[in-house]
Scaffold this motif. Structure first.
Motif, mmCIF file in Angstrom:
data_model
loop_
_atom_site.group_PDB
_atom_site.id
_atom_site.type_symbol
_atom_site.label_atom_id
_atom_site.label_comp_id
_atom_site.label_asym_id
_atom_site.label_seq_id
_atom_site.Cartn_x
_atom_site.Cartn_y
_atom_site.Cartn_z
ATOM 1 N N VAL A 83 39.263 -38.345 -113.087
ATOM 2 C CA VAL A 83 39.782 -39.071 -113.912
ATOM 3 C C VAL A 83 39.574 -38.651 -114.833
ATOM 4 C CG1 VAL A 83 38.262 -40.751 -114.830
ATOM 5 C CG2 VAL A 83 38.511 -40.670 -112.285
ATOM 6 N N ASP A 84 40.447 -39.226 -115.830
ATOM 7 C CA ASP A 84 40.924 -38.544 -117.337
ATOM 8 C C ASP A 84 39.165 -39.614 -118.190
ATOM 9 O OD1 ASP A 84 41.208 -38.164 -119.760
ATOM 10 O OD2 ASP A 84 43.611 -38.444 -119.421
ATOM 11 N N TYR A 85 37.745 -38.468 -118.111
ATOM 12 C CA TYR A 85 37.432 -39.269 -118.673
ATOM 13 C C TYR A 85 37.733 -38.760 -120.361
ATOM 14 C CZ TYR A 85 35.436 -34.627 -120.302
ATOM 15 O OH TYR A 85 35.197 -33.789 -120.918
ATOM 16 N N LEU A 86 38.868 -38.913 -120.696
ATOM 17 C CA LEU A 86 38.479 -38.789 -122.229
ATOM 18 C C LEU A 86 39.780 -40.846 -122.736
ATOM 19 C CD1 LEU A 86 39.800 -35.326 -123.514
ATOM 20 C CD2 LEU A 86 38.037 -36.515 -123.777
ATOM 21 N N GLN A 87 40.162 -40.803 -121.844
ATOM 22 C CA GLN A 87 41.058 -42.206 -121.403
ATOM 23 C C GLN A 87 40.582 -42.943 -120.870
ATOM 24 O OE1 GLN A 87 45.347 -41.657 -120.597
ATOM 25 N NE2 GLN A 87 45.656 -39.859 -122.103
ATOM 26 N N LYS A 88 39.515 -42.464 -119.834
ATOM 27 C CA LYS A 88 39.025 -43.121 -118.477
ATOM 28 C C LYS A 88 39.543 -44.066 -118.334
ATOM 29 C CE LYS A 88 34.800 -43.941 -122.154
ATOM 30 N NZ LYS A 88 35.362 -43.164 -122.886
ATOM 31 N N THR A 89 40.288 -43.310 -117.697
ATOM 32 C CA THR A 89 41.441 -43.795 -116.447
ATOM 33 C C THR A 89 41.138 -43.049 -115.184
ATOM 34 O OG1 THR A 89 43.267 -41.853 -117.267
ATOM 35 C CG2 THR A 89 43.143 -45.067 -118.239
ATOM 36 N N LEU A 90 41.771 -43.888 -113.899
ATOM 37 C CA LEU A 90 42.074 -43.114 -113.187
ATOM 38 C C LEU A 90 43.690 -42.771 -112.791
ATOM 39 C CD1 LEU A 90 40.897 -42.551 -110.086
ATOM 40 C CD2 LEU A 90 41.476 -44.331 -109.315
ATOM 41 N N LEU A 91 43.353 -41.263 -112.504
ATOM 42 C CA LEU A 91 44.462 -39.975 -112.046
ATOM 43 C C LEU A 91 45.048 -40.227 -111.082
ATOM 44 C CD1 LEU A 91 44.238 -37.512 -115.043
ATOM 45 C CD2 LEU A 91 45.119 -39.548 -115.254
ATOM 46 N N LEU A 92 44.450 -39.541 -110.017
ATOM 47 C CA LEU A 92 44.662 -39.593 -108.734
ATOM 48 C C LEU A 92 43.455 -40.099 -107.940
ATOM 49 C CD1 LEU A 92 46.815 -37.931 -106.970
ATOM 50 C CD2 LEU A 92 45.253 -36.102 -107.197
ATOM 51 N N ASN A 93 43.889 -41.011 -106.913
ATOM 52 C CA ASN A 93 42.834 -41.060 -105.633
ATOM 53 C C ASN A 93 43.800 -41.253 -104.331
ATOM 54 O OD1 ASN A 93 41.163 -43.084 -103.750
ATOM 55 N ND2 ASN A 93 41.740 -44.378 -104.694
ATOM 56 N N MET A 94 43.637 -40.332 -103.533
ATOM 57 C CA MET A 94 44.412 -39.788 -102.189
ATOM 58 C C MET A 94 43.464 -39.450 -101.201
ATOM 59 S SD MET A 94 46.866 -36.844 -103.371
ATOM 60 C CE MET A 94 47.840 -37.824 -101.963
ATOM 61 N N GLY A 95 43.714 -39.701 -99.989
ATOM 62 C CA GLY A 95 43.364 -39.095 -98.670
ATOM 63 C C GLY A 95 43.281 -37.432 -98.687
#
Length: 1146
Positions: A656-668
């Motif tokens: 998670v990019d907490y500066l932009q408050k976005t999810l960058l990667l989510n994987m198994g």
């Protein structure tokens, strides 16, 4: 603790260790030959330093009114001594029996303890580490009560049989003088009076001893005449007795909630009977019985009414009412409610002499889980502010981290914001327990301990110089809505126990960024530090949908060396060309359970006011998937320079990019493996199919067939979903269900521990025979639990390194460690700093497997070519609520990126440690340089790369109790001590190492034990410890007064030596008790005292000097009596001279 010296053994095995355990890979260049390792086994020694926190399961208490020292005994035989703030000491009886009573030798630097195993011990407190001088073990009788008169060397011991024995505390020998129970009670009594529950001498006559028996009989015994003067009988059992200082009255507390007052010369009937909390009937009948009054104290004052203080005695109809302390002063009665049951209480008085006005000023109340001191001198009886770190267990500790040698400005910053959180209404007086002196240690570096708690709170502690003081407390539960209705509570049944409990945390001291994770409710909170209040704003929320399932299209791709770049927000989410087409999502709505895409807890929707200190910047929540709750978060890391937070569980990982408050990667997890890795599924980007709330992302929405669900997470083959898996699932559920009485956190730890222990004895295949060509298939002999367990993320490490073998320039990277022993590299591509950083996305690409080890990965680190640790980059702290100009100044101070590596091979070393072994890998060639098998029969619970004596090493704590250190980079064993066998999951959950040879763990639910593995700290420990005993003059005895001197009404002394000594009383029976000397001679005493001037011989000399002082005191007393007689004669002559004169003739 088992102690042995292994330095010679290690020195002798250094060559063998270097060639076998830490062998170099054949054909690999020995890059570390140029590194001169300075750490040797002589730098290491293990010892305990200090114990902090509230004494666990307290059982007794004593106070020295002259030295101002408080002693607390516990049910497991521990002694805790407290003085002024920062003066603490811990001792332990070897037997571990409960301490039933403590008695100070007032102002003598000694303490007598009576244990439940019928032994008494004399402790010498004149040395920094107290030691036992004498012990006496009773063989035929059980000890129930002890009494040591002020300035006396004769200790009275009451027994369960009703007898009283007398012990000389100087020699710890029994006197032949014994008070038998059948001589004390009336001859006509047909029943046994029961155990002795009270012994005290008359304040005005040392020759009269008051003995209380449990049955309700009190006897005033004449020591000289060896007979009972008076006997006082009451129908109810006695719990305690208290004297009036004039010695003419005493008060008894009884089991029916009554207080009886007796005049010593009127034994037929009590002078007064009161029931403090009983309801008085109107018809004059006896009040209704109440609960027992467990203890009463009767204290007098010169200028007002006496104080009568008691515990217990409440009415039986007060069901559910908390324990109370009652203070009766004149006509007023104050009932003070306590948070926990009362164990004991003591009234602190101005004088140590029992025959003087006591002038009470405070009451020390020992509770089951707290220590409270009440100010009797102020209206309303406020409590004193406690300076000791006794609130560690305010909520159960669930995780702990230790940071030594922190930035110097951190502690003042935390203290400044924490001081605003202090409660109001405390007494304005100074803390009355003020004895002892601080140590003169040379340790000056700042140390901080962070504890996470079950209620979601986080506490920061100043641990510098062997002290502990709370700095700041952060409450994370305020971020969430409280469940109000029954329906809401029903939805959280899966997390009903400790839903806010902190399981893992990541803290950057330089940037002051804090990231905490909760395992049960699977949420992550990112907080930044600010010295100003934040404006009322709604909390930023990010919901993440993590699901680890594979479709039939997943298969290893033996060809192709390219690594697909994973998509980021703002980039296309379509798969790469090298990725095989995946099956489309079919019927995702139908597969969703009754609760889907919802988090476990509801974040507050209203704006949150945040005080100075840590302020929430982002809340990340994992949501339910297909009616199943999210998996607990197992690992967490934050990096302020990159602005990233990464966390993982058994499903996979998310960045998670907490500066932009976005999810960058989510994987198994298995999708992280590169296509070139054998027997691994090809990485596939997460597909966004359903996003009911802002930023919800699913790692896999492919179709789910029964065959897919049964695929082993570590092999490409499938295993049938048969009764074996069902039995295994039932076993796991049974373990979790039966362990709920501990807590769900401990249950998960217990299940994990059980699996590891069951697997530790099996012979596992050597995965390191060939690092780059290994098989990941499992044989049928592996347990079903191991087959079922998924490969979870166990460790993260941000670094600046070489993501690929062909790279020659360092770049931001993320090392990912799994529970199956795999270490993978993920490359990060960061936008330029400034405004572009907040606009452009961060690129992420998986670089495949770096190396594999046996057991789950615990810690990872990076060294440069000289063997110096390369810490993760960070951004210096700046106040987010400050003005734009101040922010810009702080940002200009941000350190630049590390320079590029020199051209050539292997300019870095990756240090990797798992539950079984450690490896050092050269970068960027990814060649293993060193390997060391840490343990075969056990497994490592905690490992950290720490700084020690200007160099670096790996510190490990194993489940079998061994603490080990390994040099870097050659992994030579430097220390191996069998210190602490794992007896409680609490130790495994809280044990942590820090720099400069420091470590700690939670030794009980309420106490932190700090230890050191540094030889230098062990050598300086004596100077660092505080002193309990300080030379203080004993206050002068009270004056008799004119009329008492005239008519001889003062205190009567008693020559106890003639009465109890061997010449007067003879020898005691040898079979009654066994004398046990201290630690055994001069050398043993020196070992126990660790070289302090306080060995056995000197302690005996001190006691002899004490006897001489007592003799001198008697001489001074005789001189004062003669002086008083002379004064009375002069006063009588003056009276005769002016007797017949009128007032106007004077």
């Amino acid at each position: 603790m088992k102690k042995f010296n292994i330095r010679k053994v290690l020195d002798g095995l250094t060559a063998a260790s270097s060639s076998s355990s830490a062998s170099a890979q054949p054909g690999a260049p020995r890059e570390n030959d140029v590194i001169q390792e300075t750490l040797q086994s002589e730098h290491f020694q293990l010892c305990k330093t200090v114990r902090h926190g509230f004494p666990y399961q307290p059982s007794s208490m004593a106070f020295d009114p002259v030295q101002k020292i408080l002693a607390v005994g516990t049910q497991n035989g521990a002694l805790r001594l407290f003085g002024r703030a920062g003066v603490e000491c811990y001792c332990q009886h070897e037997s571990g029996a409960a301490v039933i009573q403590l008695q100070f030798l007032i102002n003598e630097g000694a303490l007598v303890s009576a244990l439940a195993d019928d032994s008494i011990h004399l402790w010498n407190l004149r040395q920094k580490i107290p030691a036992i001088l004498h012990s006496l073990k009773f063989n035929r009788e059980r000890i129930t009560y002890c009494h040591l008169p002020f300035q006396s060397k004769w200790l009275y011991i009451g027994t369960e049989r009703g007898n009283i024995h007398i012990v000389n505390v100087e020699s710890f020998t029994l006197s032949g003088y014994v008070i038998m129970w059948n001589k004390a009670i009336e001859l006509s009594t047909k029943t046994h009076p029961g155990p002795v529950v009270h012994i005290s001498d008359n304040p005005m006559d040392e020759g009269k001893l008051l003995i209380g028996f449990e049955c309700g009989v009190v006897v005033l015994w004449d020591l000289k005449c060896k007979k009972a003067d008076y006997r006082y009988n009451y129908d109810e059992a006695i719990h305690s007795v208290a004297w009036h200082h004039e010695g003419k009255q005493f008060v008894c507390s009884h089991s029916d909630g009554t207080l009886t007052t007796w005049n010593i010369r009127a034994q037929a009937k009590s002078a007064q009977i009161i029931t403090p909390h009983g309801k008085q009937p109107k018809d004059g009948k006896k009040p209704e019985p109440c609960k027992p009054i467990l203890k009463v104290e009767y204290k007098t004052t010169r200028a007002g009414d006496p104080f009568m203080i008691l515990s217990g005695g409440l009415s039986y109809d007060t069901v559910g009412r908390r324990a109370c302390l009652t203070v009766m002063h004149g006509k007023s009665t104050a009932v003070l409610e306590m948070d926990y049951p009362i164990v004991d209480f003591l009234t602190l008085c101005e004088t140590p002499y029992p025959n003087d006005f006591q002038e009470p000023y405070a009451v020390v109340v020992l509770l089951e889980k707290d220590l409270v001191v009440i100010d009797l001198g102020q209206i309303g009886y406020p409590i004193f502010e406690n300076p000791y770190p006794l609130t560690i267990h305010e909520s159960p500790v669930t995780c702990c981290e230790y940071f030594a040698d922190c930035p110097a400005e951190l502690i003042p910053a935390l203290y400044s914001v924490g001081s605003r959180q202090k409660r109001q209404g405390y007494s304005k007086k100074e803390w009355p327990i003020s004895g002892g002196n601080w140590g003169q240690g040379t340790q000056s570096y700042p140390e901080i301990i962070i504890t996470g708690h079950a209620d979601g709170s986080i506490k920061f502690w100043d641990a510098s110089a062997l002290m502990l003081q709370v700095l700041y407390k952060l409450k994370t539960a305020k971020v969430f809505e409280r469940a109000r209705s029954k329906e809401e509570k029903a939805n959280t049944d899966i997390v009903e126990e400790d839903p806010f409990a902190i399981q893992t945390l990541s803290w950057c001291p330089e940037s002051r960024m804090l990231c905490v994770g909760c395992g049960l409710t699977s949420h992550v909170i990112v907080s930044g530090f600010s010295t100003a209040k934040s404006p009322h704003e709604a909390l930023a929320l990010l919901e993440v949908r993590m699901q680890c399932e594979f479709s039939d299209g997943d298969s290893p791709d033996p060809g192709g060396d390219q690594t697909p770049t994973l998509p980021t927000p703002g980039a296309s989410s379509s798969p790469q060309e090298s990725e095989p087409p995946t099956q489309p999502s079919t019927g995702s709505n139908s597969s969703d359970g009754p609760r889907d895409n919802k988090p476990c807890l509801q974040v507050r929707s209203s704006p949150l006011k945040q005080s100075p200190g840590y302020q929430v910047e982002l809340v990340i929540q994992l949501v339910w998937v297909s009616g199943e709750p999210p998996q607990p978060i197992t690992s967490l890391a934050i990096n302020s320079s990159y602005g990233l937070v990464v966390f993982g569980n058994s499903n996979g990982l998310a960045v998670v990019d907490y500066l932009q408050k976005t999810l960058l990667l989510n994987m198994g997890t298995s999708e992280l493996y590169s296509p070139s890795d054998p027997y691994q599924r090809q990485p596939r980007s997460p597909r966004k199919t359903r996003q009911p709330s802002g930023a919800t992302c699913d790692s896999n929405d492919g179709s789910n067939t029964s065959e897919d669900r049964c695929k082993s997470p570590t092999s490409g083959s499938t295993s049938p979903c048969n009764s074996d898996d069902e039995r295994k699932q039932k076993f796991i559920e049974k373990v979790k269900f039966t362990s709920r009485r501990f807590s769900k956190t401990v249950a998960n730890d217990f299940a994990k521990m059980s699996r590891k222990i069951s697997l530790s004895s099996e012979q596992k295949p050597d995965l390191d025979a060939k690092d780059n060509a290994f098989t990941r298939s499992r044989s049928s002999s592996v347990t079903s639990i191991d087959r079922e367990s998924r490969e979870a993320i166990s460790s993260f490490h941000f670094c600046e390194s070489f993501p690929r073998k062909t790279d020659s320039v360092v770049s931001p990277c993320l090392l990912v460690g799994t529970t199956q022993g795999t270490v993978m590299m993920v490359a990060l591509s960061l936008p330029p700093p400034g405004d572009l950083r907040l606009q452009q996305p961060v690129g992420i690409s998986s670089c495949g497997t770096l190396v594999t080890l046996k057991g789950g990965i615990l810690t990872m680190a990076l060294l440069d070519a000289t063997g110096t640790l390369l810490p993760p980059s960070y951004e210096p702290w700046y106040d987010p609520n400050a003005s734009d100009e101040e922010k810009e100044k702080s940002r200009r101070r941000r350190p630049a990126s590390p320079p590029s590596a020199q051209e050539g091979q292997d300019s870095q070393f990756a240090v990797l440690c798992s539950e079984k072994q450690a490896k050092v890998v050269a970068m960027p060639s990814q060649t293993r340089i060193y390997k060391h098998n840490i343990t075969e029969s056990s497994f490592v619970l905690r490992a950290d790369v720490v700084q020690m004596a200007g160099a670096y090493c790996i510190a490990c704590f194993c489940a079998n109790g061994h603490i080990m250190t390994l040099s870097l980079p050659s992994l030579r064993p430097l220390l191996d001590v069998n210190y602490l066998p794992l007896t409680d999951m609490r130790i495994a959950r809280t044990f942590c190492f820090s720099n400069l040879g420091q470590a700690l763990y939670l030794t009980s639910p309420t106490e932190i034990q700090r230890i050191t593995y540094s030889q230098e700290t062990c050598d300086n420990r004596q100077e660092m410890l505080s002193e309990l005993f300080t030379p203080v003059e004993t206050p002068e005895a009270p004056n008799k007064g004119f009329f008492k001197g005239l008519f001889g009404g003062g205190a009567q002394s008693l020559d106890r030596e003639d009465l109890f000594g061997e010449t007067g009383a003879g020898k005691a029976s040898r079979s009654l008790a066994q004398h046990i000397p201290g630690p055994g001679g001069m050398e043993g005493m020196k070992g126990a005292a660790s070289g302090v001037v306080g060995d056995l011989a000197r302690a005996r000399i001190a006691l002899d000097e004490r006897g001489q002082k007592l003799g001198e005191l008697e001489d001074r007393t005789a001189a004062m009596m003669s002086s008083a007689d002379s004064f009375s004669k002069h006063a009588h002559d003056m009276m005769l001279k002016y007797k017949d004169k009128k007032w106007y003739q004077l």
